[in-house]
Design a protein around this motif. Structure first.
Motif, PDB file in Angstrom:
ATOM      1  N   ALA A  38      -0.806 -12.091   2.930  1.00 36.86           N
ATOM      2  CA  ALA A  38       0.228 -12.885   2.254  1.00 36.86           C
ATOM      3  C   ALA A  38       0.675 -12.161   0.992  1.00 36.86           C
ATOM      4  O   ALA A  38      -0.128 -11.512   0.319  1.00 36.86           O
ATOM      5  N   VAL A  39       1.966 -12.274   0.699  1.00 33.67           N
ATOM      6  CA  VAL A  39       2.537 -11.684  -0.507  1.00 33.67           C
ATOM      7  C   VAL A  39       3.148 -12.834  -1.308  1.00 33.67           C
ATOM      8  O   VAL A  39       4.023 -13.537  -0.811  1.00 33.67           O
ATOM      9  N   VAL A  40       2.642 -13.042  -2.515  1.00 30.86           N
ATOM     10  CA  VAL A  40       3.149 -14.140  -3.338  1.00 30.86           C
ATOM     11  C   VAL A  40       3.893 -13.543  -4.531  1.00 30.86           C
ATOM     12  O   VAL A  40       3.301 -12.852  -5.355  1.00 30.86           O
ATOM     13  N   GLY A  41       5.199 -13.782  -4.574  1.00 25.57           N
ATOM     14  CA  GLY A  41       6.083 -13.119  -5.536  1.00 25.57           C
ATOM     15  C   GLY A  41       6.658 -11.914  -4.828  1.00 25.57           C
ATOM     16  O   GLY A  41       5.946 -10.951  -4.547  1.00 25.57           O
ATOM     17  N   ALA A  42       7.942 -11.995  -4.495  1.00 23.08           N
ATOM     18  CA  ALA A  42       8.526 -10.933  -3.659  1.00 23.08           C
ATOM     19  C   ALA A  42       9.775 -10.361  -4.314  1.00 23.08           C
ATOM     20  O   ALA A  42      10.882 -10.478  -3.803  1.00 23.08           O
ATOM     21  N   VAL A  78      10.771  -6.610  -6.550  1.00 23.40           N
ATOM     22  CA  VAL A  78      10.719  -5.182  -6.235  1.00 23.40           C
ATOM     23  C   VAL A  78       9.368  -4.818  -5.601  1.00 23.40           C
ATOM     24  O   VAL A  78       9.305  -4.160  -4.559  1.00 23.40           O
ATOM     25  N   ILE A  79       8.282  -5.267  -6.246  1.00 20.28           N
ATOM     26  CA  ILE A  79       6.954  -4.833  -5.819  1.00 20.28           C
ATOM     27  C   ILE A  79       6.448  -5.652  -4.621  1.00 20.28           C
ATOM     28  O   ILE A  79       5.959  -5.095  -3.638  1.00 20.28           O
ATOM     29  N   GLY A  80       6.584  -6.969  -4.695  1.00 19.74           N
ATOM     30  CA  GLY A  80       6.124  -7.800  -3.575  1.00 19.74           C
ATOM     31  C   GLY A  80       6.863  -7.445  -2.290  1.00 19.74           C
ATOM     32  O   GLY A  80       6.255  -7.357  -1.211  1.00 19.74           O
ATOM     33  N   GLY A  81       8.179  -7.213  -2.400  1.00 19.04           N
ATOM     34  CA  GLY A  81       8.969  -6.849  -1.218  1.00 19.04           C
ATOM     35  C   GLY A  81       8.442  -5.555  -0.599  1.00 19.04           C
ATOM     36  O   GLY A  81       8.392  -5.400   0.628  1.00 19.04           O
ATOM     37  N   ALA A  82       8.032  -4.627  -1.454  1.00 19.37           N
ATOM     38  CA  ALA A  82       7.549  -3.338  -0.957  1.00 19.37           C
ATOM     39  C   ALA A  82       6.143  -3.461  -0.355  1.00 19.37           C
ATOM     40  O   ALA A  82       5.811  -2.781   0.612  1.00 19.37           O
ATOM     41  N   TRP A  83       5.301  -4.346  -0.930  1.00 16.09           N
ATOM     42  CA  TRP A  83       3.984  -4.606  -0.309  1.00 16.09           C
ATOM     43  C   TRP A  83       4.181  -5.189   1.083  1.00 16.09           C
ATOM     44  O   TRP A  83       3.526  -4.775   2.041  1.00 16.09           O
ATOM     45  N   ALA A  84       5.077  -6.182   1.179  1.00 12.96           N
ATOM     46  CA  ALA A  84       5.338  -6.819   2.479  1.00 12.96           C
ATOM     47  C   ALA A  84       5.797  -5.751   3.477  1.00 12.96           C
ATOM     48  O   ALA A  84       5.345  -5.724   4.631  1.00 12.96           O
ATOM     49  N   ARG A  96       5.195  -2.438   3.456  1.00 12.69           N
ATOM     50  CA  ARG A  96       4.111  -1.523   3.843  1.00 12.69           C
ATOM     51  C   ARG A  96       3.246  -2.148   4.941  1.00 12.69           C
ATOM     52  O   ARG A  96       2.994  -1.536   5.979  1.00 12.69           O
ATOM     53  N   TRP A  97       2.801  -3.381   4.732  1.00 10.63           N
ATOM     54  CA  TRP A  97       1.940  -4.022   5.740  1.00 10.63           C
ATOM     55  C   TRP A  97       2.692  -4.210   7.057  1.00 10.63           C
ATOM     56  O   TRP A  97       2.138  -4.011   8.149  1.00 10.63           O
ATOM     57  N   HIS A  98       3.960  -4.605   6.931  1.00  8.86           N
ATOM     58  CA  HIS A  98       4.797  -4.814   8.114  1.00  8.86           C
ATOM     59  C   HIS A  98       4.880  -3.529   8.944  1.00  8.86           C
ATOM     60  O   HIS A  98       4.762  -3.560  10.172  1.00  8.86           O
ATOM     61  N   MET A  99       5.063  -2.385   8.266  1.00  6.06           N
ATOM     62  CA  MET A  99       5.168  -1.108   8.976  1.00  6.06           C
ATOM     63  C   MET A  99       3.825  -0.694   9.561  1.00  6.06           C
ATOM     64  O   MET A  99       3.769   0.155  10.442  1.00  6.06           O
ATOM     65  N   ARG A 100       2.736  -1.296   9.080  1.00  9.43           N
ATOM     66  CA  ARG A 100       1.417  -1.037   9.671  1.00  9.43           C
ATOM     67  C   ARG A 100       1.126  -2.002  10.823  1.00  9.43           C
ATOM     68  O   ARG A 100       0.013  -2.062  11.330  1.00  9.43           O
ATOM     69  N   GLY A 101       2.137  -2.778  11.189  1.00 10.12           N
ATOM     70  CA  GLY A 101       1.981  -3.674  12.334  1.00 10.12           C
ATOM     71  C   GLY A 101       1.268  -4.969  12.006  1.00 10.12           C
ATOM     72  O   GLY A 101       0.873  -5.709  12.903  1.00 10.12           O
ATOM     73  N   VAL A 102       1.092  -5.251  10.709  1.00 10.12           N
ATOM     74  CA  VAL A 102       0.344  -6.442  10.299  1.00 10.12           C
ATOM     75  C   VAL A 102       1.313  -7.609  10.051  1.00 10.12           C
ATOM     76  O   VAL A 102       2.416  -7.413   9.538  1.00 10.12           O
ATOM     77  N   ASP A 103       0.908  -8.816  10.406  1.00 10.88           N
ATOM     78  CA  ASP A 103       1.736 -10.003  10.139  1.00 10.88           C
ATOM     79  C   ASP A 103       1.672 -10.335   8.651  1.00 10.88           C
ATOM     80  O   ASP A 103       0.587 -10.380   8.062  1.00 10.88           O
ATOM     81  N   VAL A 104       2.843 -10.590   8.070  1.00 13.53           N
ATOM     82  CA  VAL A 104       2.915 -10.852   6.634  1.00 13.53           C
ATOM     83  C   VAL A 104       3.652 -12.167   6.404  1.00 13.53           C
ATOM     84  O   VAL A 104       4.699 -12.408   7.019  1.00 13.53           O
ATOM     85  N   SER A 105       3.116 -13.017   5.531  1.00 15.05           N
ATOM     86  CA  SER A 105       3.887 -14.189   5.112  1.00 15.05           C
ATOM     87  C   SER A 105       4.144 -14.069   3.613  1.00 15.05           C
ATOM     88  O   SER A 105       3.283 -13.630   2.853  1.00 15.05           O
ATOM     89  N   VAL A 106       5.362 -14.450   3.234  1.00 12.00           N
ATOM     90  CA  VAL A 106       5.850 -14.191   1.880  1.00 12.00           C
ATOM     91  C   VAL A 106       6.242 -15.498   1.224  1.00 12.00           C
ATOM     92  O   VAL A 106       6.843 -16.360   1.865  1.00 12.00           O
ATOM     93  N   SER A 107       5.899 -15.635  -0.066  1.00 11.99           N
ATOM     94  CA  SER A 107       6.360 -16.808  -0.810  1.00 11.99           C
ATOM     95  C   SER A 107       6.981 -16.379  -2.125  1.00 11.99           C
ATOM     96  O   SER A 107       6.403 -15.568  -2.865  1.00 11.99           O
ATOM     97  N   ASP A 108       8.172 -16.918  -2.397  1.00  4.26           N
ATOM     98  CA  ASP A 108       8.858 -16.625  -3.663  1.00  4.26           C
ATOM     99  C   ASP A 108       9.885 -17.735  -3.887  1.00  4.26           C
ATOM    100  O   ASP A 108      10.625 -18.081  -2.964  1.00  4.26           O
TER     101      ASP A 108
END
Ligand SMILES: NC(=O)c1ccc[n+]([C@@H]2O[C@H](COP(=O)([O-])OP(=O)(O)OC[C@H]3O[C@@H](n4cnc5c(N)ncnc54)[C@H](O)[C@@H]3O)[C@@H](O)[C@H]2O)c1
Length: 329
Positions: A9-13, A15-21, A23-35
């Motif tokens: 999960a990425v909380v706060g999306a 510049v940085i949160g968007g980029a964390w989401a 990176r994980w997404h490109m690694r094939g991992v499911d990501v949920s985002v809250s902002d």
């Protein structure tokens, strides 16, 4: 091969949160985002576009990207997440209230990591229910490309939390660095701020423009730093006599009045205007999006060159290429 987490999960999306989401997404991992911002969805999509281009250029586009969900609340985002990366604004009160929301809904064994650039984790974890699972994971922009992430524990952080965070970041294709002593601004930003301070003095004193300062870096020592850093480069500068010779010869010059040490120029309106005008003259012909693509293409090609030499950031890329996620051939 380090195991990839099922959900992050990425909380706060921003510049940085968007980029964390991304990176994980490109690694094939499911990501949920809250902002809470109405702009968050657009920002995440823009950053993900850049990440896709960059990972394709590295030959690392996953056959199957993870899912990316914009959750309607922090609670929804963190449910079932193995790791929660907090990337909310750099403010202790905001971050603490975000942890309360996270802890109300996440699993007790989830790792909660903060992207903070300089707030000590001890300060952040003060009011938490389970402070032992809070750790700082300080990344560098663009987070979907640069491998470095500084991992810092507070006085209440468990050793197992540090270990888990290191393993998860490795699985994300990064090179975690455990900062063993908790200090303000950690290691990298302390170094950067020293250079940044001197650069502001050089503009303030009319010695150099923003463009001349950038040229002094990118045509010279910046290239050296990108592959070896400071100490290994200086070891070579000492010649066959080695590092001891180098430090005896050049160390004393640090006491010469070249450096302003901790003295910071006052950011007067005039200095800020001057910096803005010079920066516009230097780079105003490109939009920020164009600059991001130029930066990413250069970084990717530099990392590919280092991968060929099995060196520095290229070693991390080589490891990533050998890990489990099947990529588009
Ligand atoms: N910008 C950088 O280069 C950089 C580098 C490394 C680390 N950091 C750190 O990353 C963190 C985020 O920085 P940024 O540059 O992405 O800032 P930003 O302003 O771009 O993003 C912050 C986001 O947090 C959201 N937000 C505000 N209140 C929130 C809440 N209560 N819950 C969830 N989200 C909330 C905002 O809507 C915004 O989208 C900071 O701690 C910063 O120090 C930034």
């Amino acid at each position: 091969v380090t195991e990839l987490p099922g959900r992050v999960a990425v909380v706060g999306a921003g510049v940085i949160g968007g980029a964390w989401a991304s990176r994980w997404h490109m690694r094939g991992v499911d990501v949920s985002v809250s902002d809470p911002s109405p702009d968050a969805r657009r920002i995440v999509a823009t950053v993900l576009d850049n990440a896709r281009v960059a990972w394709a250029r590295m030959g690392l586009s996953p056959e199957t990207e993870g899912t990316l969900t914009m959750a309607s609340s922090v609670g929804d985002a963190v449910e079932g997440a193995v790791m929660i990366q907090e990337s909310a604004p750099e403010n202790v009160e905001i971050k603490r209230s975000v942890y309360a929301e996270i802890e109300a809904a996440c699993a007790d064994d989830a790792v909660i990591a903060s992207s903070t650039s300089g707030i000590k984790p001890t300060q952040l974890q003060g009011e938490m229910r389970l402070p032992e699972r809070l750790v700082v994971g300080h990344p560098f922009n663009p987070v979907y490309l640069l491998p470095m992430v500084e991992v810092v524990g507070g006085t209440e952080t468990a050793a197992s939390t540090i270990e888990q965070a290191m393993a998860l970041y490795t699985a994300a294709g990064m090179r975690p660095l455990h900062v063993k002593v908790e200090i303000d601004a950690f290691i990298a930003d302390r170094l950067l701020e020293a250079v940044w301070r001197e650069a502001l003095w050089l503009v303030n004193d009319g010695v150099a423009t923003t463009e001349e300062i950038d040229d002094a870096i990118r045509f010279g020592f910046g290239l050296r730093w990108g592959q070896m850093g400071l100490f290994e480069t200086y070891r070579i500068a000492g010649g066959e006599a080695g590092f001891g010779h180098f430090i005896k010869q050049f160390g004393p010059t640090l006491a010469w009045p070249w450096t302003k040490l901790m003295d910071v120029p006052e950011l007067t309106d005039q200095l800020v205007d001057e910096l803005e005008t010079q920066s516009d003259a230097q780079s105003g012909m490109h939009s920020i999006r164009e600059l991001e693509r130029i930066r990413d293409n250069n970084l990717v090609d530099m990392m590919l060159a280092l991968e060929k030499n099995q060196w520095g950031a290229g070693e991390v890329l080589a490891r990533l290429r050998n890990t489990a996620v099947p990529t588009v051939q």
